[in-house]
Design an enzyme around this catalytic site. Structure first.
Site, mmCIF file in Angstrom:
data_model
loop_
_atom_site.group_PDB
_atom_site.id
_atom_site.type_symbol
_atom_site.label_atom_id
_atom_site.label_comp_id
_atom_site.label_asym_id
_atom_site.label_seq_id
_atom_site.Cartn_x
_atom_site.Cartn_y
_atom_site.Cartn_z
ATOM 1 N N ARG A 106 2.187 -37.986 22.880
ATOM 2 C CA ARG A 106 2.034 -37.283 24.163
ATOM 3 C C ARG A 106 0.995 -37.944 25.060
ATOM 4 O O ARG A 106 1.017 -37.777 26.272
ATOM 5 C CB ARG A 106 1.646 -35.820 23.921
ATOM 6 N N HIS A 140 8.271 -39.449 22.642
ATOM 7 C CA HIS A 140 8.006 -38.511 23.731
ATOM 8 C C HIS A 140 8.446 -39.095 25.078
ATOM 9 O O HIS A 140 8.968 -38.374 25.928
ATOM 10 C CB HIS A 140 6.521 -38.156 23.748
ATOM 11 N N LYS A 204 8.105 -25.290 36.520
ATOM 12 C CA LYS A 204 6.890 -24.631 36.041
ATOM 13 C C LYS A 204 5.642 -25.265 36.624
ATOM 14 O O LYS A 204 5.631 -26.423 37.017
ATOM 15 C CB LYS A 204 6.823 -24.644 34.508
ATOM 16 N N THR A 237 3.195 -25.395 19.984
ATOM 17 C CA THR A 237 2.820 -23.979 19.845
ATOM 18 C C THR A 237 3.967 -23.049 20.239
ATOM 19 O O THR A 237 3.913 -21.851 19.965
ATOM 20 C CB THR A 237 1.590 -23.642 20.715
ATOM 21 N N GLY A 238 4.977 -23.612 20.911
ATOM 22 C CA GLY A 238 6.151 -22.820 21.293
ATOM 23 C C GLY A 238 5.982 -22.034 22.580
ATOM 24 O O GLY A 238 6.900 -21.327 22.992
ATOM 25 N N GLY A 239 4.835 -22.157 23.243
ATOM 26 C CA GLY A 239 4.574 -21.394 24.461
ATOM 27 C C GLY A 239 5.550 -21.700 25.582
ATOM 28 O O GLY A 239 6.150 -20.793 26.174
ATOM 29 N N THR A 240 5.753 -22.989 25.862
ATOM 30 C CA THR A 240 6.631 -23.408 26.961
ATOM 31 C C THR A 240 8.074 -22.979 26.710
ATOM 32 O O THR A 240 8.723 -22.379 27.564
ATOM 33 C CB THR A 240 6.569 -24.941 27.139
#
Length: 328
Positions: A106, A140, A204, A237-240
């Site tokens: 990243r 990535h 976003k 983290t799975g947030g997006t």
């Protein structure tokens, strides 16, 4: 008559070496190649230093060192570097570093001043250790291929993931959705793979000073009443991805399928994915997914056949690009 030189027919031998981070994947790859993982002694000293020694000769072999960069990430990377160094000093003929997940990928450019480009540093470290070639799955960004001074085989899991979705949801009206504007190109390839489906993306806004936090987002594209396939390269983290799922359901999507290659699944990721409303979450096993991070609507596809076929092509001096219809 005196002969001034000795001639010999060069022999090629493929040897597969595995780090300790994801031995299940290495064993699966070995089975596909019909070889065994080369035995080695590996342990840590009391202060955490890593030691590796191979139990048999590796002189003149075509060595493939497989290691997934999972938590603890830095240990996994250091172990692989030490394995490569041991092979170089033991006269392996060619060393290919197989990293199903490329750590630090990243950090591939400077977003602001005084930041590192750690993905380039990774490539330099492996080159210095003695790697002749790198093989990775779903980098990535494509530009990382240029960071390593040597051949880079960029394997893509899209065919595997898209094939599963095409077979499982053959009768559905599908829209491919990118979780942000930056991955629209990837979503376009997915749409082609699924037969020219419509595209949408989540627009976003991020707070530049807070990583892993999205401020606001909205859906751009036609998703109402359709099965939305939300695609990404990794879920950390799975947030997006879970916020995008909720946004799609709010915008009238019939169902949401999350498809991603790398299951990093840090912290609350598993809980978020299982409760975000997605019908199914499809991931690959480039990284190990322990039992406590698995949930009922999770499907894990094996990347081993793809990695094994790529290793076979490299060993036989064949074409890796041909595995992806010339698009690798």
């Amino acid at each position: 008559m005196t002969v001034s030189a000795m001639s010999a027919t060069p022999k090629k031998s493929l040897k597969l070496f595995s780090g300790s981070s994801h031995p299940e994947l290495a064993e699966e790859v070995a089975k596909q190649l019909d070889v065994t993982v080369t035995p080695q002694a590996a342990y840590k000293f009391a202060n955490g230093e890593i030691f590796v020694r191979y139990d048999e000769s590796v002189r003149g072999c075509d060595a493939f060192v497989i290691q997934s960069h999972c938590n603890p990430l830095n240990d996994a990377i250091m172990e692989q570097l030490i394995m490569v160094d041991a092979l170089k000093r033991a006269s392996a003929k060619r060393i290919t570093v197989v990293m199903p997940f490329y750590g630090y990928a990243r950090q591939d450019k400077k977003h602001k001043g005084r930041e590192p480009i750690s993905a380039r540093l990774m490539a330099d470290l492996f080159k210095t250790a003695g790697a002749d070639r790198i093989m990775a799955v779903d980098l990535h960004t494509d530009q990382i291929q240029g960071f390593f001074d040597g051949p880079v085989d960029h394997l893509m899991a899209q065919k595997l993931l898209a094939g599963y979705i095409r077979d499982t949801y053959a009768n559905e009206q599908i829209t491919v959705v990118s979780p942000d504007s930056g991955r629209v190109r990837v979503a376009e390839k997915w749409a082609d793979e699924l037969g020219g489906t419509p595209l949408a993306f989540i627009h976003k806004t991020r707070d530049p000073n807070k990583p892993n936090q999205v401020v606001a987002n909205r859906v751009v594209g036609d998703v109402e009443g359709r099965l939305c396939v939300l695609v990404d390269d990794m879920i950390d983290t799975g947030g997006t991805i879970t916020k995008a799922t909720e946004q799609l359901i709010a915008a009238g999507a019939k169902d949401v399928i999350i498809a991603a290659t790398h299951a990093v699944l840090s912290g609350p990721a598993a809980e978020r994915l299982s409760s975000c409303g997605a019908k199914e979450v499809v991931l690959t096993n480039t990284l190990p997914i322990p039992e406590e991070r698995r949930f009922p609507n999770l499907t894990v596809l094996s990347i081993a056949p793809l990695v094994a076929e790529a290793i076979h092509q490299v060993f036989e001096d064949g074409s890796v690009t041909s595995l992806f219809d010339g698009r690798a």
